[in-house]
Design a protein around this motif. Structure first.
Motif, PDB file in Angstrom:
ATOM      1  N   MET A  45       1.002  -1.213  -0.032  1.00 23.77           N
ATOM      2  CA  MET A  45       0.105  -0.095   0.011  1.00 23.77           C
ATOM      3  C   MET A  45       0.754   1.359   0.001  1.00 23.77           C
ATOM      4  N   LEU A  46       0.467   2.016  -0.672  1.00 22.75           N
ATOM      5  CA  LEU A  46       1.128   3.378  -1.059  1.00 22.75           C
ATOM      6  C   LEU A  46       0.943   4.197   0.573  1.00 22.75           C
ATOM      7  N   LYS A  47       1.958   4.666   0.975  1.00 22.45           N
ATOM      8  CA  LYS A  47       1.769   5.852   2.131  1.00 22.45           C
ATOM      9  C   LYS A  47       2.331   7.336   1.955  1.00 22.45           C
ATOM     10  N   VAL A  48       1.451   8.203   1.816  1.00 24.85           N
ATOM     11  CA  VAL A  48       1.632   9.546   1.597  1.00 24.85           C
ATOM     12  C   VAL A  48       1.191  10.377   2.742  1.00 24.85           C
ATOM     13  N   ILE A  49       2.359  11.285   2.694  1.00 25.23           N
ATOM     14  CA  ILE A  49       2.065  12.394   3.969  1.00 25.23           C
ATOM     15  C   ILE A  49       1.696  13.595   3.297  1.00 25.23           C
ATOM     16  N   SER A  50       0.919  14.540   3.658  1.00 30.09           N
ATOM     17  CA  SER A  50       0.524  15.671   3.198  1.00 30.09           C
ATOM     18  C   SER A  50       1.000  16.634   4.490  1.00 30.09           C
ATOM     19  N   ILE A  51       1.690  17.748   3.853  1.00 33.86           N
ATOM     20  CA  ILE A  51       2.104  18.742   4.724  1.00 33.86           C
ATOM     21  C   ILE A  51       1.599  20.068   4.787  1.00 33.86           C
TER      22      ILE A  51
ATOM     23  N   ARG B 102      -6.568  14.308 -10.555  1.00 35.11           N
ATOM     24  CA  ARG B 102      -5.500  14.211 -11.552  1.00 35.11           C
ATOM     25  C   ARG B 102      -4.063  13.878 -10.761  1.00 35.11           C
ATOM     26  N   ILE B 103      -3.808  14.532  -9.526  1.00 34.90           N
ATOM     27  CA  ILE B 103      -2.753  14.243  -8.959  1.00 34.90           C
ATOM     28  C   ILE B 103      -2.647  12.780  -8.242  1.00 34.90           C
ATOM     29  N   ILE B 104      -3.714  12.622  -7.547  1.00 33.56           N
ATOM     30  CA  ILE B 104      -3.831  11.071  -7.060  1.00 33.56           C
ATOM     31  C   ILE B 104      -3.479  10.086  -8.204  1.00 33.56           C
ATOM     32  N   ASP B 105      -3.935  10.228  -9.378  1.00 33.62           N
ATOM     33  CA  ASP B 105      -3.811   9.425 -10.524  1.00 33.62           C
ATOM     34  C   ASP B 105      -2.364   9.345 -10.927  1.00 33.62           C
ATOM     35  N   ALA B 106      -1.743  10.599 -10.839  1.00 33.47           N
ATOM     36  CA  ALA B 106      -0.281  10.721 -11.260  1.00 33.47           C
ATOM     37  C   ALA B 106       0.689  10.041 -10.041  1.00 33.47           C
ATOM     38  N   ILE B 107       0.104  10.063  -8.931  1.00 33.26           N
ATOM     39  CA  ILE B 107       1.035   9.467  -7.691  1.00 33.26           C
ATOM     40  C   ILE B 107       1.136   8.060  -8.061  1.00 33.26           C
ATOM     41  N   LYS B 108      -0.043   7.203  -8.394  1.00 34.02           N
ATOM     42  CA  LYS B 108      -0.443   5.885  -8.448  1.00 34.02           C
ATOM     43  C   LYS B 108       0.335   5.549  -9.502  1.00 34.02           C
ATOM     44  N   ARG B 109       0.376   6.288 -10.887  1.00 33.90           N
ATOM     45  CA  ARG B 109       1.059   5.962 -11.931  1.00 33.90           C
ATOM     46  C   ARG B 109       2.682   5.854 -11.871  1.00 33.90           C
TER      47      ARG B 109
ATOM     48  N   SER C 116      -8.033  10.357   1.429  1.00 38.04           N
ATOM     49  CA  SER C 116      -8.529   9.464   2.411  1.00 38.04           C
ATOM     50  C   SER C 116      -9.385   8.551   1.973  1.00 38.04           C
ATOM     51  N   LYS C 117      -9.976   8.773   0.876  1.00 37.63           N
ATOM     52  CA  LYS C 117     -11.064   7.767   0.381  1.00 37.63           C
ATOM     53  C   LYS C 117     -10.420   6.768  -0.695  1.00 37.63           C
ATOM     54  N   GLU C 118      -9.118   6.705  -0.846  1.00 38.96           N
ATOM     55  CA  GLU C 118      -8.352   5.839  -1.593  1.00 38.96           C
ATOM     56  C   GLU C 118      -8.320   4.765  -1.015  1.00 38.96           C
ATOM     57  N   SER C 119      -8.621   3.344  -1.379  1.00 40.09           N
ATOM     58  CA  SER C 119      -8.334   2.181  -0.442  1.00 40.09           C
ATOM     59  C   SER C 119      -6.817   1.549  -0.757  1.00 40.09           C
ATOM     60  N   ASP C 120      -6.363   2.291  -1.686  1.00 38.95           N
ATOM     61  CA  ASP C 120      -4.913   1.596  -1.802  1.00 38.95           C
ATOM     62  C   ASP C 120      -3.778   2.704  -1.577  1.00 38.95           C
ATOM     63  N   ILE C 121      -4.276   3.718  -0.751  1.00 40.54           N
ATOM     64  CA  ILE C 121      -3.153   4.630  -0.151  1.00 40.54           C
ATOM     65  C   ILE C 121      -3.560   5.051   1.171  1.00 40.54           C
ATOM     66  N   LEU C 122      -2.541   4.942   1.919  1.00 40.98           N
ATOM     67  CA  LEU C 122      -2.556   5.171   3.414  1.00 40.98           C
ATOM     68  C   LEU C 122      -2.195   6.738   3.497  1.00 40.98           C
ATOM     69  N   SER C 123      -2.988   7.631   4.057  1.00 39.31           N
ATOM     70  CA  SER C 123      -2.794   8.974   3.923  1.00 39.31           C
ATOM     71  C   SER C 123      -2.525   9.505   5.279  1.00 39.31           C
ATOM     72  N   LYS C 124      -1.739  10.253   5.432  1.00 43.57           N
ATOM     73  CA  LYS C 124      -1.406  10.923   6.868  1.00 43.57           C
ATOM     74  C   LYS C 124      -1.330  12.344   6.466  1.00 43.57           C
ATOM     75  N   VAL C 125      -1.634  13.151   7.606  1.00 44.10           N
ATOM     76  CA  VAL C 125      -1.743  14.513   7.360  1.00 44.10           C
ATOM     77  C   VAL C 125      -0.962  15.277   8.763  1.00 44.10           C
ATOM     78  N   VAL C 126       0.025  16.003   8.236  1.00 44.66           N
ATOM     79  CA  VAL C 126       1.078  16.940   9.199  1.00 44.66           C
ATOM     80  C   VAL C 126       0.743  18.503   8.946  1.00 44.66           C
ATOM     81  N   VAL C 127       0.415  19.050  10.240  1.00 45.12           N
ATOM     82  CA  VAL C 127       0.550  20.556   9.926  1.00 45.12           C
ATOM     83  C   VAL C 127       1.440  21.217  10.999  1.00 45.12           C
ATOM     84  N   THR C 128       2.029  22.277  10.024  1.00 42.21           N
ATOM     85  CA  THR C 128       2.933  22.795  10.965  1.00 42.21           C
ATOM     86  C   THR C 128       2.601  23.898  11.970  1.00 42.21           C
TER      87      THR C 128
END
Length: 368
Positions: A1-7, A358-365, A25-37
């Motif tokens: 599973m892909l793991k992506v952190i958004s900051i 479009r961004i999510i599709d590009a990450i998966k590719r 967060s709705k993508e079943s094949d991506i584990l999404s984490k969020v970091v705020v500074t």
């Protein structure tokens, strides 16, 4: 599973990243984490609440009188442990803030891939806007996937020898957020009871570092003169919290008939205000994209812009900070209905509200 952190750390970043974070967060094949500074604490929290985003990590770096160096150091230090722990495949950063550059650098130090949302904006003047121009250029040097909002942004990256396959033209995620929010409404009459909504509303925002001092004073004086000379107008200015802005605003604009100095607004009432405005005067970057999407002409209170597409499309005019020029261009749009309609009906070049997908599709590719 892909793991992506958004900051992200500021309100504009949060607004533009919110639709992407929600979709991730709705993508079943991506584990999404969020970091705020929390580079800007109060304004950031408003957006998180509006879009129902609960960060997995909150660095809470904001300090009174913080410097660019201090922000950079605290972001680098705070992210090191998080990235080591989570081991993401990709770290997503947005735009051009000091959080953006520092986060990209932290990811690079841990050898995590970097995805840059809203990549490729340039003025080619490293001190204008400051420090944003160098933040985005330095981030670009680290980035693995460049999510460019327009063809012009992609062309800028190609000129910097970024490989074509690393650049994806997506449109801008701010349009995703704007269209979703504008579909709602907010009772501004209750929030701002002193405003005569039958008049033409001028919306002013101004806060950039390069405008502090005399340029900001010129902006305020010209705005005051426009309201004085056009009795069918009212000006609303959500005043930035920085004392360099608020003190001067109070000196020049306070206690002036039909000028309303108000507290910074949450995103929903601000979008509603923008939608009900007649003309926008701003030194903001994002509003050069947002207001035209609502059919509102924009006067840009800066000497340079990293969004030349809007100028070419005719949705914005560059007026700088000279008092006479700002008054002259503003008066023309208030007097000349044909000139106003040409700007209001120009086609906004920044997207169709589908950039996040479009961004999510590009990450998966990329990781396939």
């Amino acid at each position: 599973m892909l793991k992506v952190i958004s900051i992200f750390g500021t309100r504009p970043e949060a607004i533009k990243m919110a639709p992407l974070v929600k979709k991730l967060s709705k993508e079943s094949d991506i584990l999404s984490k969020v970091v705020v500074t929390a580079q800007h604490r109060q304004m950031l929290d408003q957006v998180l609440e509006l879009f129902d985003i609960s960060p997995d990590y909150d660095l809470d770096i904001m300090q009174q009188g913080q410097t660019l160096t201090g922000v950079t150091v605290r972001v680098l230090s705070g992210l090191e442990e998080i990235i080591q722990k989570e081991k993401p495949h990709m770290v997503l950063v947005h735009g051009d803030t000091t959080t953006t550059f520092s986060s990209a650098l932290a990811a690079f130090y841990q050898q995590a891939a970097v995805g840059h949302v809203e990549a490729g904006l340039r003025t080619f003047n490293k001190y204008s806007p400051y420090p944003e121009e160098m933040n985005r250029r330095l981030t670009g040097a680290i980035t693995d996937l460049h999510f460019a909002p327009t063809q012009t942004s992609m062309d800028n990256l190609l000129k910097e020898n970024i490989p074509r396959e690393k650049i994806i033209v997506t449109g801008n995620t701010v349009i995703d957020a704007l269209l979703e929010t504008a579909a709602k409404d907010y009772p501004l009459e209750t929030l701002l009871p002193g405003v005569d909504w039958s008049k033409r509303i001028l919306l002013l925002t101004a806060h950039r570092r390069e405008n502090w001092g005399e340029p900001l004073g010129n902006i305020f004086l010209a705005a005051r003169e426009l309201v004085r000379d056009f009795p069918d107008t009212e000006l609303i200015f959500p005043v930035h919290k920085n004392p360099r802005v608020s003190q001067l605003a109070n000196e020049v604009l306070a206690n002036t008939e039909r000028i309303h100095l108000i507290e910074p607004l949450d995103y929903l009432p601000f979008v509603t205000l923008m939608n009900r405005s007649y003309l926008v005067l701003t030194d903001s970057g994002g509003m050069q994209e947002e207001a035209p999407s609502l059919g509102k002409p924009v006067l840009v209170l800066r000497e340079t812009t990293e969004r030349p597409e809007a100028v070419e499309a005719g949705t914005v005019k560059m007026v700088g900070t000279a008092r006479d020029k700002l008054y002259q261009v503003g008066a023309e749009l208030l007097e000349n209905h044909l000139a106003y309609r040409e700007m209001a009906h120009a086609v906004n070049p920044y997207g169709d509200g589908k950039a996040s997908g479009r961004i999510i599709d590009a990450i998966k590719r990329h990781f396939a």
